[in-house]
Scaffold this motif. Structure first.
Motif, PDB file in Angstrom:
ATOM      1  N   ASP A 255       0.983  -1.123   0.077  1.00 26.23           N
ATOM      2  CA  ASP A 255      -0.102  -0.119   0.139  1.00 26.23           C
ATOM      3  C   ASP A 255       0.859   1.217   0.087  1.00 26.23           C
ATOM      4  OD1 ASP A 255      -2.706  -1.489   0.540  1.00 26.23           O
ATOM      5  OD2 ASP A 255      -1.330  -2.192   2.222  1.00 26.23           O
ATOM      6  N   ARG A 256       2.101   0.987   0.638  1.00 23.66           N
ATOM      7  CA  ARG A 256       2.876   2.349   0.946  1.00 23.66           C
ATOM      8  C   ARG A 256       4.166   1.846   0.666  1.00 23.66           C
ATOM      9  NH1 ARG A 256      -1.884   5.383   0.740  1.00 23.66           N
ATOM     10  NH2 ARG A 256      -3.156   3.973   2.249  1.00 23.66           N
ATOM     11  N   CYS A 257       5.088   2.716   0.044  1.00 17.38           N
ATOM     12  CA  CYS A 257       6.251   2.292  -0.394  1.00 17.38           C
ATOM     13  C   CYS A 257       7.320   3.500   0.072  1.00 17.38           C
ATOM     14  CB  CYS A 257       6.755   2.052  -1.708  1.00 17.38           C
ATOM     15  SG  CYS A 257       5.947   0.572  -2.255  1.00 17.38           S
ATOM     16  N   ILE A 258       8.461   3.320   1.007  1.00 19.83           N
ATOM     17  CA  ILE A 258       9.297   4.268   1.260  1.00 19.83           C
ATOM     18  C   ILE A 258      10.759   3.923   0.624  1.00 19.83           C
ATOM     19  CG2 ILE A 258      10.548   5.175   3.277  1.00 19.83           C
ATOM     20  CD1 ILE A 258       8.078   4.594   4.805  1.00 19.83           C
ATOM     21  N   ASP A 259      11.257   4.900  -0.109  1.00 19.87           N
ATOM     22  CA  ASP A 259      12.709   4.995  -0.766  1.00 19.87           C
ATOM     23  C   ASP A 259      13.514   5.774   0.405  1.00 19.87           C
ATOM     24  OD1 ASP A 259      14.930   5.298  -1.847  1.00 19.87           O
ATOM     25  OD2 ASP A 259      14.243   6.363  -3.686  1.00 19.87           O
ATOM     26  N   ALA A 260      14.028   4.920   1.330  1.00 15.46           N
ATOM     27  CA  ALA A 260      15.122   5.383   2.126  1.00 15.46           C
ATOM     28  C   ALA A 260      16.597   5.199   1.554  1.00 15.46           C
ATOM     29  CB  ALA A 260      14.871   4.621   3.352  1.00 15.46           C
ATOM     30  N   VAL A 261      16.793   5.030   0.623  1.00 21.51           N
ATOM     31  CA  VAL A 261      17.946   4.850  -0.052  1.00 21.51           C
ATOM     32  C   VAL A 261      18.551   6.185  -0.885  1.00 21.51           C
ATOM     33  CG1 VAL A 261      19.336   3.479  -1.872  1.00 21.51           C
ATOM     34  CG2 VAL A 261      17.814   2.573  -0.468  1.00 21.51           C
ATOM     35  N   GLY A 262      17.708   6.441  -1.768  1.00 19.37           N
ATOM     36  CA  GLY A 262      18.139   7.804  -2.449  1.00 19.37           C
ATOM     37  C   GLY A 262      19.309   7.802  -3.624  1.00 19.37           C
ATOM     38  N   CYS A 263      20.033   8.579  -3.823  1.00 15.93           N
ATOM     39  CA  CYS A 263      20.789   8.609  -5.180  1.00 15.93           C
ATOM     40  C   CYS A 263      21.781   7.813  -5.502  1.00 15.93           C
ATOM     41  CB  CYS A 263      21.261  10.508  -5.252  1.00 15.93           C
ATOM     42  SG  CYS A 263      22.449  10.716  -4.283  1.00 15.93           S
ATOM     43  N   GLU A 264      22.254   6.987  -4.399  1.00 17.45           N
ATOM     44  CA  GLU A 264      23.516   6.272  -4.664  1.00 17.45           C
ATOM     45  C   GLU A 264      22.817   4.598  -4.452  1.00 17.45           C
ATOM     46  OE1 GLU A 264      27.381   7.520  -3.926  1.00 17.45           O
ATOM     47  OE2 GLU A 264      26.494   8.654  -2.161  1.00 17.45           O
ATOM     48  N   ALA A 265      21.613   4.301  -5.014  1.00 17.82           N
ATOM     49  CA  ALA A 265      20.882   3.021  -4.862  1.00 17.82           C
ATOM     50  C   ALA A 265      21.991   2.016  -5.731  1.00 17.82           C
ATOM     51  CB  ALA A 265      19.667   3.069  -5.605  1.00 17.82           C
ATOM     52  N   HIS A 266      21.889   0.741  -5.332  1.00 15.21           N
ATOM     53  CA  HIS A 266      22.387  -0.251  -5.755  1.00 15.21           C
ATOM     54  C   HIS A 266      21.218  -1.310  -6.451  1.00 15.21           C
ATOM     55  CE1 HIS A 266      26.689   0.323  -4.412  1.00 15.21           C
ATOM     56  NE2 HIS A 266      26.000   0.577  -3.373  1.00 15.21           N
ATOM     57  N   GLY A 267      21.647  -1.775  -7.818  1.00 10.59           N
ATOM     58  CA  GLY A 267      20.606  -2.749  -8.193  1.00 10.59           C
ATOM     59  C   GLY A 267      21.402  -3.797  -8.900  1.00 10.59           C
ATOM     60  N   LEU A 268      20.969  -5.085  -8.924  1.00  9.70           N
ATOM     61  CA  LEU A 268      21.734  -6.155  -9.457  1.00  9.70           C
ATOM     62  C   LEU A 268      20.898  -6.816 -10.675  1.00  9.70           C
ATOM     63  CD1 LEU A 268      22.428  -7.928  -6.024  1.00  9.70           C
ATOM     64  CD2 LEU A 268      24.062  -6.555  -7.085  1.00  9.70           C
ATOM     65  N   GLY A 269      21.934  -6.882 -11.672  1.00  7.85           N
ATOM     66  CA  GLY A 269      21.579  -7.701 -12.886  1.00  7.85           C
ATOM     67  C   GLY A 269      20.658  -7.078 -13.814  1.00  7.85           C
ATOM     68  N   SER A 270      20.185  -5.826 -13.353  1.00  8.12           N
ATOM     69  CA  SER A 270      19.114  -5.045 -14.472  1.00  8.12           C
ATOM     70  C   SER A 270      20.051  -4.168 -15.335  1.00  8.12           C
ATOM     71  CB  SER A 270      18.304  -4.199 -13.596  1.00  8.12           C
ATOM     72  OG  SER A 270      18.869  -3.255 -13.004  1.00  8.12           O
TER      73      SER A 270
END
Length: 389
Positions: A255-270
């Motif tokens: 229902d609710r999503c919080i981005d507590a990471v910001g501008c230096e996020a890591h993602g794997l494999g995308s």
């Protein structure tokens, strides 16, 4: 005095700098007894935030004892124990009167720089670039506090420094992130990032009536701390976040999503995460927005995405089409800390919440440069560092 100073990307040093002095009748000088390294300080450490200058004193989470006040300061006196919010606000402009202290029209002497990049200038911030005022920060033995009638909150109980220090930023920021979500009783709240702000957001979501909290990270000790806060956890190195969240919510999404990471996020494999990294390395972008994209795709229709992680510029490939077609609400911002100081202090004093659980390392100020590297590289189980000048 001794202070942690910025000398370029990945280069912070313990320097000797002049002691601060009263520059305005509304100033106070605080002898710092505890200060902390914040996740957003790492954006400075990594060279992501523009308008930093060699020798800038870092730090925006600090508390201590008042040692001097200007002639216009009546609320504080020598010897008072105070926590200093990271936001510098005048208290009397249009935005301050509305409790929107991070929009203060008066406190940023370099507002013209911020306006060029943002359209309008936010408030001045301690230790956070010349675009945000060029104010020296609190990772030092002493701190000059402008607008001292408005900012610092007095601590008049016997609470330990670590119980109240995080009123300066991460406790109000995590609470604000959860509040922005508009949580309704029983909601499922997903929190991306289990660093200090994420940990506060998890616990704040419960305070505000969440029925379920899911925390997303890949660092084992952070995930364990989230579990201690009664969150279900997803390790994004081990499973696809979207699929796991759909399984947990019967296909509806949080229902609710919080981005507590910001501008230096890591993602794997995308592909988009890889492109973010390449562009950042080539200085073609400042912000890696993988988490924000994922939150948009995961959030349920007509849900809310709250952004507390710091962004500094423009992002690529923002899925605005999915967001629009799903009817998502976005709420975000730097936290108007002054609005939350007394209510959250009351929770601490009543024994309802103790923010000190997040501290993993306690070090002297002299070890600040090493602590930055340890925190950034997530070494030795480091989640939150408190420095003692």
């Amino acid at each position: 005095m001794k202070a942690i100073c910025w000398h370029g990307p990945r280069d912070v040093r313990l320097d000797r700098v002049p002691d601060p002095t009263i520059l305005d009748p509304g100033d106070a000088i605080v002898r710092v007894t505890a200060t902390a390294i914040c996740g957003s300080d790492l954006h400075l450490f990594d060279g992501v935030m523009p308008t930093m200058k060699t020798g800038d004193v870092l730090g925006h989470e600090a508390m201590g004892e008042v040692v001097e006040v200007g002639s216009a300061v009546t609320r504080l006196r020598k010897g008072d124990r105070v926590v200093v919010p990271f936001v510098i606000a005048c208290g009397s402009c249009f935005f301050c009167k509305r409790g929107e202290h991070t929009g203060c029209d008066v406190s940023n002497p370099n507002a013209h720089i911020a306006r060029e990049l943002m359209g309008h200038s936010p408030a001045g911030l301690f230790g956070y670039s010349h675009m945000m005022g060029g104010f020296w920060g609190g990772q030092a033995q002493y701190l000059r506090v402008p607008f001292a009638e408005v900012g610092p909150v007095k601590i008049e109980s016997g609470l330990r420094d670590e119980q109240v220090l995080f009123l300066s930023d991460i406790f109000p920021t995590g609470y604000f992130a959860a509040e922005l979500c508009g949580i309704e009783r029983g909601d499922t709240v997903a929190v991306w990032g289990c660093g200090p702000v994420g940990q506060m957001a998890i616990r704040s979501a419960w305070m505000l009536g969440a029925g379920r909290v899911v925390a997303i990270d890949r660092v084992p000790e952070r995930l364990r701390m989230a579990e201690a806060g009664k969150a279900e956890t997803i390790n994004f190195e081990e499973t696809r976040v979207y699929e796991q969240l759909m399984d947990l919510t019967r296909g509806r999404g949080p229902d609710r999503c919080i981005d507590a990471v910001g501008c230096e996020a890591h993602g794997l494999g995308s592909v988009d995460a890889l492109m973010d990294k390449v562009k950042a390395a080539m200085m073609l972008t400042t912000d890696r927005a993988y988490v924000l994209r994922e939150a948009i795709m995961c959030c349920r229709k007509f849900g809310t995405v709250s952004i507390s992680g710091v962004y500094v510029g423009a992002v690529d490939k923002l899925p605005i089409g999915p967001a629009m077609n799903k009817g998502l609400t976005f709420r975000m911002g730097q936290t108007p800390v002054q609005r939350y100081l007394q209510p959250l202090l009351a929770k601490i004093e009543a024994g309802e919440f103790d923010p000190s659980f997040v501290v993993t390392h306690r070090l002297p100020l002299e070890q600040g440069p090493e602590a930055y590297k340890m925190f950034r590289d997530k070494q030795d189980g480091c989640i939150k560092v408190v420095l003692r000048p």
